[in-house]
Design a protein around this motif. Structure first.
Motif, short mmCIF file in Angstrom:
data_model
loop_
_atom_site.label_atom_id
_atom_site.label_comp_id
_atom_site.label_asym_id
_atom_site.label_seq_id
_atom_site.Cartn_x
_atom_site.Cartn_y
_atom_site.Cartn_z
N UNK A 1 51.44 10.38 3.27
CA UNK A 1 50.02 10.02 3.23
C UNK A 1 49.44 10.46 1.89
N UNK A 2 48.67 9.58 1.27
CA UNK A 2 47.97 9.92 0.03
C UNK A 2 46.54 9.43 0.14
N UNK A 3 45.59 10.24 -0.34
CA UNK A 3 44.18 9.88 -0.24
C UNK A 3 43.49 10.07 -1.58
N UNK A 4 42.48 9.24 -1.80
CA UNK A 4 41.58 9.42 -2.95
C UNK A 4 40.16 9.43 -2.40
N UNK A 5 39.53 10.60 -2.47
CA UNK A 5 38.18 10.76 -1.97
C UNK A 5 37.21 10.49 -3.11
N UNK A 6 36.44 9.44 -2.97
CA UNK A 6 35.59 8.95 -4.04
C UNK A 6 34.37 9.84 -4.23
N UNK A 7 33.73 10.25 -3.12
CA UNK A 7 32.46 10.97 -3.20
C UNK A 7 32.56 12.45 -2.91
N UNK A 8 33.43 12.84 -1.99
CA UNK A 8 33.50 14.21 -1.51
C UNK A 8 34.96 14.62 -1.38
N UNK A 9 35.20 15.92 -1.31
CA UNK A 9 36.54 16.43 -0.99
C UNK A 9 36.64 16.53 0.53
N UNK A 10 36.92 15.38 1.19
CA UNK A 10 36.80 15.29 2.64
C UNK A 10 38.13 15.01 3.32
N UNK A 11 39.23 15.50 2.76
CA UNK A 11 40.54 15.29 3.37
C UNK A 11 41.01 16.56 4.06
N UNK A 12 41.62 16.39 5.23
CA UNK A 12 42.27 17.49 5.92
C UNK A 12 43.78 17.27 5.88
N UNK A 13 44.55 18.10 6.57
CA UNK A 13 45.99 17.93 6.66
C UNK A 13 46.31 16.53 7.16
N UNK A 14 47.37 15.91 6.63
CA UNK A 14 47.76 14.51 6.81
C UNK A 14 46.78 13.57 6.13
N UNK A 15 45.88 14.11 5.30
CA UNK A 15 44.88 13.35 4.53
C UNK A 15 43.88 12.65 5.42
N UNK A 16 43.72 13.11 6.66
CA UNK A 16 42.75 12.52 7.57
C UNK A 16 41.32 12.85 7.13
N UNK A 17 40.39 12.02 7.56
CA UNK A 17 38.98 12.17 7.20
C UNK A 17 38.39 13.37 7.94
N UNK A 18 37.91 14.36 7.19
CA UNK A 18 37.24 15.53 7.74
C UNK A 18 35.73 15.30 7.62
N UNK B 1 27.90 17.47 -5.52
CA UNK B 1 29.32 17.53 -5.22
C UNK B 1 30.13 16.80 -6.30
N UNK B 2 31.11 17.49 -6.95
CA UNK B 2 32.00 16.78 -7.87
C UNK B 2 32.72 15.64 -7.15
N UNK B 3 33.06 14.61 -7.87
CA UNK B 3 33.64 13.41 -7.27
C UNK B 3 35.08 13.20 -7.73
N UNK B 4 35.83 12.43 -6.92
CA UNK B 4 37.18 12.02 -7.29
C UNK B 4 38.23 13.06 -6.97
N UNK B 5 38.78 13.05 -5.74
CA UNK B 5 39.80 14.00 -5.32
C UNK B 5 41.02 13.23 -4.82
#
Length: 376
Positions: A46-63, A76-80
C-alpha cells in the motif's frame, strides 16, 4: 439460471470484502489422511499520498481523527507520502474427516505495523463456533469495495473480529461475545457478554442482512457503581442491477454501543457528575455502486458517514468528553481496480474525508491510495 448467477456474484463480492479488498484469494490446498487443508494469504503493498494532511495510519488507511479542524487546518504542511506491506497475511484452514473445521490466520498490522497480529483462531462443528473471528454483529453484504483496508465510515456493525461463542442455523446466527465498549470518565467493567442475533440471506438479485446487539456498560470502584444497557442495530443490502452493476448500502443506529458504530471513534457512554452512566447515541450509513467493465477491470464509488450526539456528554461528563471531540466523520471515494492475471490485483483510489467536532469546527482532507496484491 440468471437468478443463481446473480446470487453467486453477490456472495463472491461479500467474500472479497472478507479477504480485505481486491480479488478473492485463492489457496494452496491438499488432502492428507482425510484432512482437507488450505494454506492461503497474500502479499500486499500500500502506498499513499496525502495531499492536505498527514492522515495515514498503518496499511496507509485513512485516519479521520488526524484531520485538523478550525484554525489548525490552515497551518498544516501539505504533501505526505508513505508505503508499507503490513496488510500482508497468511492463514491455515483445515477440516477433519469428522467435519470439524479449524482456522488460524494472521497479518502484520500488529503493534502499529510490522509485527504479527492474530486475526482468526477458531474451531467450528455442526453450526457451533468457538474462538476469535468476525463479530456476529457484522455484515459485508452492503460494503462497497475499497482499496482502503479500513474502508468507509458507517458500514454495518463492528467490522472486526472478537472472541465469541456462536451458533448458526440456516440464515440465522446468535452469539455471546467479548464486549467492545469504552466508558468516558470511569474505568469500565464488563459484567456480561455482548449478545447478538443476525439474519443474512439472498433472494434472486438481492442480498440482505440485519442484526441486533445488547451489552452492558458500567463501572464498579468497590464503593460506587452504576451501569446501563447499550443497544445497536443495522441493516445492509446489495442489489445486482445487471451482471455488471451492483448497488449496495448500510444503515446503523447505536445507543450505548458506539464501538459498534463503525469508525465513530467515541465512547459508548460516560459517567456524569452524579456518578450515573449515561449512554451516547449515534447513527451512520453508507451507499455505493460497483461497475464491472470487463477484462479484469472494475470501478467502485462510495460514500459513508457516522454521527454521534455529544451535547449532553460535553455538558455533564466533567471534562471526560470535550467540545473538541469528534462528533461526525464522512468520506467519499472512487477507485479503479485491475486484475491483469489471476491472483494479481492493482488499483488506485481517490479519497476525500471530512471531520467535525462537537463545537462545530470542521476540516477536510484529500488523498490518493495505490495498492498491489498478490494472492496465493
Amino acid at each position: 439460471m440468471q437468478s443463481n448467477k446473480l446470487r453467486m456474484a453477490i456472495r463472491a463480492t461479500a467474500a472479497v470484502a472478507v479477504f480485505g479488498m481486491a480479488g478473492q484469494a485463492s489457496a494452496v490446498s491438499f488432502d492428507a489422511g482425510g484432512w482437507n487443508t488450505s494454506i492461503y494469504g497474500y502479499a500486499s503493498l500500500k502506498a499513499s499520498y496525502d495531499i492536505d494532511e498527514n492522515a495515514a495510519s498503518s496499511t496507509r488507511s485513512f485516519n479521520y481523527n488526524a484531520i485538523n479542524v478550525g484554525a489548525a487546518e490552515n497551518n498544516e504542511p501539505t504533501g505526505y507520502f508513505g508505503a508499507d506491506a503490513f496488510q500482508s497475511r497468511i492463514g491455515v484452514k483445515t477440516t477433519s474427516p469428522e467435519g470439524v473445521t479449524f482456522n488460524v490466520e494472521g497479518d502484520f498490522r500488529g503493534g502499529g505495523g510490522g509485527s504479527l497480529r492474530l486475526r482468526h483462531a477458531y474451531g467450528s462443528y455442526n453450526g457451533v463456533l468457538a474462538g476469535q473471528t468476525w463479530s456476529n454483529f457484522t455484515s459485508f453484504v452492503g460494503n462497497t469495495s475499497t482499496l482502503d483496508f479500513d474502508s468507509l465510515p458507517g458500514l454495518a456493525g463492528y467490522q472486526s473480529r472478537t472472541a465469541q461463542l456462536r451458533y448458526t442455523t440456516g440464515p440465522f446466527s446468535f452469539s455471546a461475545e467479548q464486549p467492545q465498549n469504552s466508558l468516558a470518565g470511569g474505568v469500565k467493567k464488563d459484567g456480561m457478554p455482548a449478545l447478538t442475533a443476525r439474519i443474512e440471506d439472498s433472494s434472486g438479485g438481492m442480498s440482505y442482512s440485519a442484526a441486533v446487539l445488547a451489552q452492558q456498560v458500567g463501572y464498579d470502584t468497590g464503593t460506587t457503581d452504576d451501569s446501563t444497557m447499550g443497544f445497536a442495530t443495522f441493516v445492509a443490502g446489495k442489489l445486482a442491477v445487471t451482471d455488471m452493476i451492483t448497488i449496495q448500502g448500510t444503515l446503523s443506529y447505536t445507543d450505548g454501543a458506539s464501538s459498534y458504530l463503525y469508525r465513530s471513534g467515541t465512547a459508548s457512554a460516560y459517567v456524569d457528575g452524579s456518578g450515573d452512566v449515561e449512554a451516547i447515541s449515534g447513527y451512520g450509513g453508507s451507499i455505493g455502486a460497483g461497475f464491472n467493465i470487463g477484462n479484469g477491470r472494475s470501478i467502485n464509488i462510495g460514500y459513508g458517514m457516522v454521527e454521534v450526539d455529544l451535547d449532553d456528554a460535553v455538558a455533564d461528563s466533567g471534562g471526560a468528553i470535550t467540545a473538541g471531540d469528534t462528533e461526525s466523520v464522512s468520506a467519499v471515494m472512487a477507485n479503479y481496480k485491475w486484475t491483469p492475471v489471476k491472483n494479481v490485483m492493482m488499483g488506485v483510489e481517490y479519497q476525500y474525508g471530512m471531520r467535525e467536532v462537537q463545537n462545530g469546527d470542521d476540516g477536510d482532507a484529500s488523498r490518493l491510495l495505490f495498492a498491489a496484491q498478490y494472492n496465493f
